[in-house]
Write an enzyme that holds these catalytic residues in place. Structure first.
Site: not given
Length: 492
Positions: A79, A159, A183
């Protein structure tokens, strides 16, 4: 060997050690898949093809000698919230576009220590603020799943939307993610993958771009519960560079997967039955309860009375911490610097206006407001008191139950653009997940069924602090009972 990209992380690691294929072979297969899919799915912000091949060749050399770590040669996605030495890290924001860290986050460093290979950096909501991966400066990620009879592009959740979509679309074996209010677990539920947020402090936050420091926690998104246990063990460690890191042993959670859960007491909180919840979500929850009963668990109705205040408290605390953390991006010391400004104040204002997107600006304004003179006690201090009550609710029920079962999300994945108009509707996606963050507890989402449109739905297991072992046991039992093997039809 064909279909290398469809292997689970555990199967791939085992195959690499058995020399059934090389790390370079499987890495090349994933890079080819990314090249084909990413123009449509937009899951990767940066693809590190040359670096990946170099890392794979080093891994192959170790494997040839019978050496290597627990993830030796396994290609992963990272990420874009985790700083990676020499590789652009943006947190999905124009504010950090072009930033190349000269250091490595502890989480990613742990993965490289154990032999993993980096395929690239994954798209995400800007500064991890969002539930649909539509706030990214690099554009939205598209969920690889489609609803039956519709061609609409769906959100992969946020997210960590890039992480979830890349795992679901077979673009990496597993991915790092982060969870501030859900998330990891919400995008996992939306994409038919497994996502776990460990106890706060299990994984170091050093080198993670901060959103809300008392809530942020790293974790993995994977294809199976066993993969999640394997990945999490590598990611977690005590770190003197993180003042909130817990100096506790890291168990071998893979040993918990598949263990009997007979005799465990599973709590079912009445407050998680919310108005307007689709019947499909309630039916799946009921089915999960039945599966655990069949496995020998005792189902215990419980009450977590302050749950109804969790979302309001979260959306005061998180923006407040964000307004403090993101104050450093002023165009002088860190982040984007505007051109053509006429004064220092103009430089600050213009740099932040150009660097931050709409959702980040909204939360920074909220955060500054609740921390301002005259409102600090009325909002922020009161929210902290509510947070304490939520934690106390969990403390009280742990004497009655060993783990808690809830839905992961109030719906399946929705179409991109559907909820952007109303921020409150978007925030409601976190209704089942924020309590674990506020209390610092571990939580996992396991794919357990499909809705009427053929989209995945997840069940969530919440455990006691530092008791990820029980969370993995219960999640594994749910995974076995559900037998979820559905995959998105390849259309990209």
């Amino acid at each position: 060997m064909s279909d290398l990209t469809k292997l689970t992380l555990k199967a791939a690691v085992d195959g690499l050690k058995a020399k059934q294929f090389s790390s370079e072979e499987i890495t090349t297969a994933f890079l080819t898949a990314i090249e084909s899919a990413n123009p449509t799915l937009n899951a990767f912000v940066t693809v590190t093809a040359d670096k990946a091949i170099d890392m794979a060749r080093v891994a192959d050399a170790r494997l040839a000698k019978g050496e290597g770590g627990t993830l030796e040669g396994a290609p992963l996605g990272i990420k874009d919230l985790f700083c990676t030495d020499g590789v652009q890290t943006t947190a999905g924001s124009n504010m950090l576009r072009g930033f190349v860290p000269p250091y490595e986050s502890t989480v990613s460093a742990n993965l490289w220590r154990d032999g993993a290979v980096m395929l690239g950096k994954l798209n995400m909501d800007e500064f991890a603020m969002g539930s649909s991966n539509e706030t990214s400066a690099f554009g939205p990620v598209v969920n690889p799943w489609k609803s039956t009879g519709s061609n609409a592009d769906l959100t992969p959740g946020g997210s960590s939307g890039g992480s979830a979509a890349s795992v679901a679309a077979d673009l990496c074996l597993a991915a790092t993610a982060s969870d501030t209010g859900g998330s990891i677990r919400q995008p996992a539920a939306f994409t038919g993958t497994v996502g776990i947020k460990p106890t706060y402090g299990r994984a170091s936050r050093f080198g993670m771009v901060a959103f809300a420091s008392s809530l942020d926690q790293a974790g993995p998104i994977t294809r199976t519960v066993a993969d999640a246990a394997l990945m999490l063990k590598s990611m977690c460690s005590f770190d003197v560079k993180d003042s909130t890191s817990l100096d506790v042993p890291i168990p071998d959670w893979t040993a918990s997967v598949g263990q009997s859960i007979k005799g465990l007491r599973i709590g079912v909180p009445k407050e998680y039955v919310v108005d307007g919840m689709p019947a499909e979500i309630q039916n799946l929850w009921d089915q999960g309860i039945a599966w655990l009963k069949d496995a020998g668990c005792e189902i215990v109705p419980i009450s977590l009375p302050h749950t109804k205040y969790a979302l309001p408290a979260y959306y005061i605390i998180a923006p407040a911490e964000a307004s403090s953390n993101l104050a450093r991006y002023d165009g002088m010391r860190f982040g984007h610097r505007a051109e053509g400004t006429t004064s220092l104040t103009d430089l600050y204002e213009t740099s932040r206006a150009e660097g931050f997107g709409g959702e980040v600006k909204r939360r920074l304004i909220i955060g500054a407001y609740v921390l301002s003179a005259g409102f600090y006690d009325a909002y922020y201090v009161r929210a902290l008191k509510v947070r304490r009550r939520i934690a106390e609710d969990f403390d009280k029920v742990w004497g009655q139950v060993d783990a808690i079962l809830t839905p992961s999300t109030p719906s399946a994945a929705f179409a991109l653009g559907d909820k952007q108009i109303d921020p409150l509707q978007m925030y409601l996606n976190d209704i089942f997940t924020v309590t674990a963050n506020l209390a610092g507890l571990p939580g996992i989402s396991v794919p357990a069924g499909l809705d009427s449109g053929g989209l995945p739905l997840g069940l969530q297991v919440i455990g006691k602090a530092l008791d990820e072992a029980t969370v993995f046991k219960v999640a594994s039992a749910l995974e076995d009972a559900a037998g979820f093997v559905a995959r998105p039809d390849k259309w990209w």
